[in-house]
Scaffold this active site. Structure first.
Site, PDB file in Angstrom:
ATOM      1  N   GLU A 192       0.908  -1.397   0.054  1.00 13.15           N
ATOM      2  CA  GLU A 192      -0.043  -0.144  -0.079  1.00 13.15           C
ATOM      3  C   GLU A 192       0.775   1.415   0.196  1.00 13.15           C
ATOM      4  O   GLU A 192       0.542   2.237  -0.549  1.00 13.15           O
ATOM      5  CB  GLU A 192      -1.082   0.031   1.128  1.00 13.15           C
ATOM      6  CG  GLU A 192      -2.151  -1.049   1.097  1.00 13.15           C
ATOM      7  CD  GLU A 192      -3.027  -0.557   0.048  1.00 13.15           C
ATOM      8  OE1 GLU A 192      -3.292   0.617  -0.129  1.00 13.15           O
ATOM      9  OE2 GLU A 192      -3.615  -1.691  -0.578  1.00 13.15           O
ATOM     10  N   CYS A 203     -13.556   1.501 -14.925  1.00 12.92           N
ATOM     11  CA  CYS A 203     -13.867   2.879 -14.776  1.00 12.92           C
ATOM     12  C   CYS A 203     -12.731   3.789 -15.037  1.00 12.92           C
ATOM     13  O   CYS A 203     -12.318   4.300 -14.052  1.00 12.92           O
ATOM     14  CB  CYS A 203     -14.518   3.036 -13.561  1.00 12.92           C
ATOM     15  SG  CYS A 203     -15.496   4.533 -13.432  1.00 12.92           S
ATOM     16  N   CYS A 258     -19.051  -2.970 -17.418  1.00 14.32           N
ATOM     17  CA  CYS A 258     -18.999  -2.546 -16.205  1.00 14.32           C
ATOM     18  C   CYS A 258     -20.325  -3.415 -15.278  1.00 14.32           C
ATOM     19  O   CYS A 258     -21.271  -3.379 -15.509  1.00 14.32           O
ATOM     20  CB  CYS A 258     -19.156  -0.996 -15.823  1.00 14.32           C
ATOM     21  SG  CYS A 258     -19.129  -0.903 -13.930  1.00 14.32           S
ATOM     22  N   CYS A 284     -25.470   2.557 -12.025  1.00 19.14           N
ATOM     23  CA  CYS A 284     -24.585   3.773 -12.005  1.00 19.14           C
ATOM     24  C   CYS A 284     -25.295   5.072 -12.450  1.00 19.14           C
ATOM     25  O   CYS A 284     -25.595   5.168 -13.524  1.00 19.14           O
ATOM     26  CB  CYS A 284     -23.421   3.419 -13.129  1.00 19.14           C
ATOM     27  SG  CYS A 284     -22.307   4.942 -12.964  1.00 19.14           S
TER      28      CYS A 284
END
Ligand code: SF4
Length: 356
Positions: free
Chosen positions: A42, A201, A211, A217
């Site tokens: 991360e 996206c 998607c 959406c």
């Protein structure tokens, strides 16, 4: 309220199924619940692409396979392992964080996002990623990919340059999470959000036709999802010129390096002596070597906020001639392992490879 919950349930459930089939699963920091590995990835992935991180991640783990070994490693070695990844405050915080995990938590990462956030270099989103992936905590992440996906999903068009608006989006993100206790779904959902932002996206051309959450959406329904997210603040760019003294020992085997102060440009790294002007550099040179100084071609190094115009000046010197300047001679076989700023490393490599 019930409708909102149904929509949230449909969203996370679709994302979880999609992630299992289409999401990324072969990156070396996936398929593990080891918080050390997840944390390391991360931090490395902040502002750095996956393809660049891969090699660094493996090298780091080979040298420091546990948080205790990282905590005990010399700072110079940690900076050397990080060298070339940029944003060196990440490496300093990484080292400090490992030391705190050992000192405060007996070498084990705490399990809650709340406690993880008390460690150096771990912000709210990174803490949430570690807690969700490793311990199944019901918390939401909010990196760039996630901001984009959720802004579009919810048609959230408030300006994310404002911290208050970002908090609103974060609150909305919390409401979309899988239920408490379903640790497998929480981990897969978190990965799914990241994967959807990275592969479907996309910033300029969202691939809405493939998607998994297209039917839910709102940005897509309104017709122009690529306008989202809204973020008005532009980075102010500046430029700076610096003169670098590349002093080589008489036989060319060693270079003179200084450890940079803990703050300012290239903080904590080893670098060539840096000056604000050619005059300042020349006046710092020992009188004996000044006439033979060679001005090498200047070059540009682009940082996120700044263009650095670097002007290297090369001299041949010996130990006694350099003693007025802070620093030390570092042999050719030793400087490659030090934490060096990327442009300094490039310059040294280019000069080392030149034909005599
Ligand atoms: Fe993004 Fe399009 Fe999917 Fe909406 S439908 S989340 S805009 S890819």
């Amino acid at each position: 309220m019930r409708r909102a919950r149904q929509r949230a349930d449909a969203f996370w459930a679709r994302l979880v199924i999609w992630q299992e089939v289409h999401g990324r699963s072969s990156l070396p920091w996936q398929n593990t619940r080891d918080p050390y590995r997840v944390w390391l990835s991360e931090i490395m992935l902040q502002q750095t692409q996956v393809s660049t991180v891969l090699g660094y991640y493996e090298r780091f783990l080979a040298r420091c396979p546990t948080v205790a070994e990282l905590a005990g490693a010399p700072e110079d070695e940690v900076m050397g392992l990080w060298s070339g990844l940029g944003y060196y405050s990440r490496a300093r915080n990484l080292h400090r964080c490992a030391q705190e995990v050992v000192a405060r938590f007996g070498g084990k990462f705490p399990h809650s996002a709340e406690l993880l956030q008390t460690l150096p270099g771990i912000g709210r989103s990174t803490a949430a990623a570690i807690a969700a992936f490793c311990f199944g905590e019901r918390v939401s992440i909010m990196d760039g990919n996630v901001k984009r996906v959720l802004s579009r999903l919810l048609a959230f068009d408030a300006d994310l340059a404002s911290g208050a608006n970002e908090k609103l989006l974060w609150k909305a993100a919390d409401e979309l999470l899988p239920p408490e206790g379903d640790t497998e779904a929480i981990s897969r959902y978190t990965q799914g959000l990241m994967d959807l932002g990275a592969t479907v996206c996309l910033p300029r051309q969202p691939q809405c036709l493939i998607c998994p959450v297209e039917a839910l959406c709102e940005g897509r329904r309104q017709g122009d999802p690529a306008r989202l997210p809204v973020k008005t603040r532009k980075l102010k760019r500046s430029s700076q010129s610096l003169w670098l003294l590349l002093a080589r020992s008489g036989n060319g085997d060693a270079v003179w390096l200084q450890k940079r102060p803990a703050t300012g440009i290239w903080a904590g790294l080893h670098a060539l002596p840096v000056f604000d002007s050619a005059d300042a550099l020349e006046s710092a040179l020992p009188a004996a070597v000044r006439p033979a100084a060679r001005h090498l071609p200047p070059f540009l190094h682009v940082l996120t906020h700044k263009d650095l115009h670097l002007h290297p000046v090369e001299v041949d010197a010996d130990s006694s001639e350099m003693c007025g300047l802070a620093g030390r001679w570092v042999a050719a076989q030793d400087w490659p392992a030090l934490g060096l700023p990327a442009p300094v490393r490039r310059l040294l490599e280019a000069r080392a490879a030149r034909p005599d």
